[in-house]
Design a protein around this motif. Structure first.
Motif, PDB file in Angstrom:
ATOM      1  N   ARG A   1      28.655  51.801  35.196  1.00  0.00           N
ATOM      2  CA  ARG A   1      29.558  50.695  34.829  1.00  0.00           C
ATOM      3  C   ARG A   1      29.532  50.554  33.301  1.00  0.00           C
ATOM      4  O   ARG A   1      28.831  49.722  32.762  1.00  0.00           O
ATOM      5  CB  ARG A   1      29.093  49.407  35.508  1.00  0.00           C
ATOM      6  CG  ARG A   1      29.162  49.478  37.024  1.00  0.00           C
ATOM      7  CD  ARG A   1      28.333  48.369  37.663  1.00  0.00           C
ATOM      8  NE  ARG A   1      28.466  48.331  39.103  1.00  0.00           N
ATOM      9  CZ  ARG A   1      27.641  48.962  39.943  1.00  0.00           C
ATOM     10  NH1 ARG A   1      26.636  49.680  39.479  1.00  0.00           N
ATOM     11  NH2 ARG A   1      27.823  48.870  41.247  1.00  0.00           N
ATOM     12  N   ARG A   2      30.314  51.383  32.640  1.00  0.00           N
ATOM     13  CA  ARG A   2      30.269  51.460  31.175  1.00  0.00           C
ATOM     14  C   ARG A   2      31.457  50.802  30.493  1.00  0.00           C
ATOM     15  O   ARG A   2      31.645  50.948  29.293  1.00  0.00           O
ATOM     16  CB  ARG A   2      30.181  52.918  30.737  1.00  0.00           C
ATOM     17  CG  ARG A   2      28.863  53.552  31.095  1.00  0.00           C
ATOM     18  CD  ARG A   2      28.764  54.969  30.546  1.00  0.00           C
ATOM     19  NE  ARG A   2      27.475  55.533  30.868  1.00  0.00           N
ATOM     20  CZ  ARG A   2      26.408  55.449  30.084  1.00  0.00           C
ATOM     21  NH1 ARG A   2      26.483  54.826  28.937  1.00  0.00           N
ATOM     22  NH2 ARG A   2      25.269  55.992  30.457  1.00  0.00           N
ATOM     23  N   SER A   3      32.267  50.099  31.226  1.00  0.00           N
ATOM     24  CA  SER A   3      33.451  49.475  30.644  1.00  0.00           C
ATOM     25  C   SER A   3      33.141  48.031  30.267  1.00  0.00           C
ATOM     26  O   SER A   3      33.248  47.117  31.084  1.00  0.00           O
ATOM     27  CB  SER A   3      34.603  49.532  31.647  1.00  0.00           C
ATOM     28  OG  SER A   3      35.762  48.999  31.069  1.00  0.00           O
ATOM     29  N   TRP A   4      32.742  47.816  29.017  1.00  0.00           N
ATOM     30  CA  TRP A   4      32.418  46.489  28.498  1.00  0.00           C
ATOM     31  C   TRP A   4      33.335  46.209  27.319  1.00  0.00           C
ATOM     32  O   TRP A   4      33.653  47.115  26.546  1.00  0.00           O
ATOM     33  CB  TRP A   4      30.939  46.426  28.089  1.00  0.00           C
ATOM     34  CG  TRP A   4      30.057  46.663  29.269  1.00  0.00           C
ATOM     35  CD1 TRP A   4      29.481  47.860  29.637  1.00  0.00           C
ATOM     36  CD2 TRP A   4      29.692  45.726  30.280  1.00  0.00           C
ATOM     37  NE1 TRP A   4      28.782  47.700  30.807  1.00  0.00           N
ATOM     38  CE2 TRP A   4      28.887  46.408  31.232  1.00  0.00           C
ATOM     39  CE3 TRP A   4      29.962  44.374  30.478  1.00  0.00           C
ATOM     40  CZ2 TRP A   4      28.357  45.774  32.353  1.00  0.00           C
ATOM     41  CZ3 TRP A   4      29.429  43.743  31.595  1.00  0.00           C
ATOM     42  CH2 TRP A   4      28.635  44.449  32.518  1.00  0.00           C
TER      43      TRP A   4
END
Length: 190
Positions: free
Chosen positions: A68-71
């Protein structure tokens, strides 16, 4: 001293890579020690810079380790880079030199800009537990089952006493690879 932080770096095509890392503080320098192979290593050696984002949202650490790398990101102020939009503070770094190593090179950096964006109100024990669990997950392939289970039991104590919604979500994400490993080892008869 080692600071657990989020390192952001840009690829040659301008894509931002977000990675949780323990960054070493040595005198006036910050040392990033990525294991090979590493996008962070490639990006910093190419661009000559990186950004450290300091966050109290442990979901970022857990998320990066579980895909979960979408920040949300915003542009850095003094270098070509990005930082976490919701960071409490950030430091913009310039690569001074690299000490090469076949396994884990040392990227010696100096801070060229620091900014504070929000107050730090303190950590709770659940945040500590999630950070430590994230470190265990990052080493899952190298940990003996007994070490993992004993550390997990200890971390669960503080987690259960103080966790809020963010910490619970992060904990669940980190338990996915642990539960997967458990199923695999049980299926292998180990």
């Amino acid at each position: 001293m080692i600071q657990e932080t989020i390192v952001t770096s840009l690829s040659t095509d301008g894509q931002c890579h977000i990675a949780p890392m323990g960054v070493h503080v040595e005198n006036d320098f910050l040392i990033i020690l990525p294991f090979r192979p590493s996008l962070t290593l490639e990006n910093i050696t190419h661009s000559g810079c990186a950004v450290l984002s300091h966050s109290d949202d442990v979901r970022v650490f857990a998320g990066c380790l579980t895909g979960r790398r979408s920040w949300p990101l915003v542009a850095a102020e003094r270098i070509a880079g990005m930082r976490l939009r919701d960071a409490l503070s950030h430091q913009e770094l310039e690569l001074v030199r690299m000490e090469d190593n076949a396994v884990r090179p040392r990227l010696i950096c100096r801070v060229v800009h620091t900014a504070t964006h929000a107050s730090f109100t303190g950590f709770n024990r659940a945040q500590f537990s999630v950070l430590e669990l994230a470190i265990l997950v990052s080493r899952l392939d190298r940990l003996p089952k007994e070490k993992l289970e004993s550390d997990l039991a200890y971390l669960r104590i503080g987690f259960e006493k103080t966790a809020g919604e963010r910490e619970r979500e992060a904990w669940e994400w980190l338990m996915e690879p642990i539960d997967s490993r458990r199923r695999k080892t049980e299926g292998d008869g180990l």
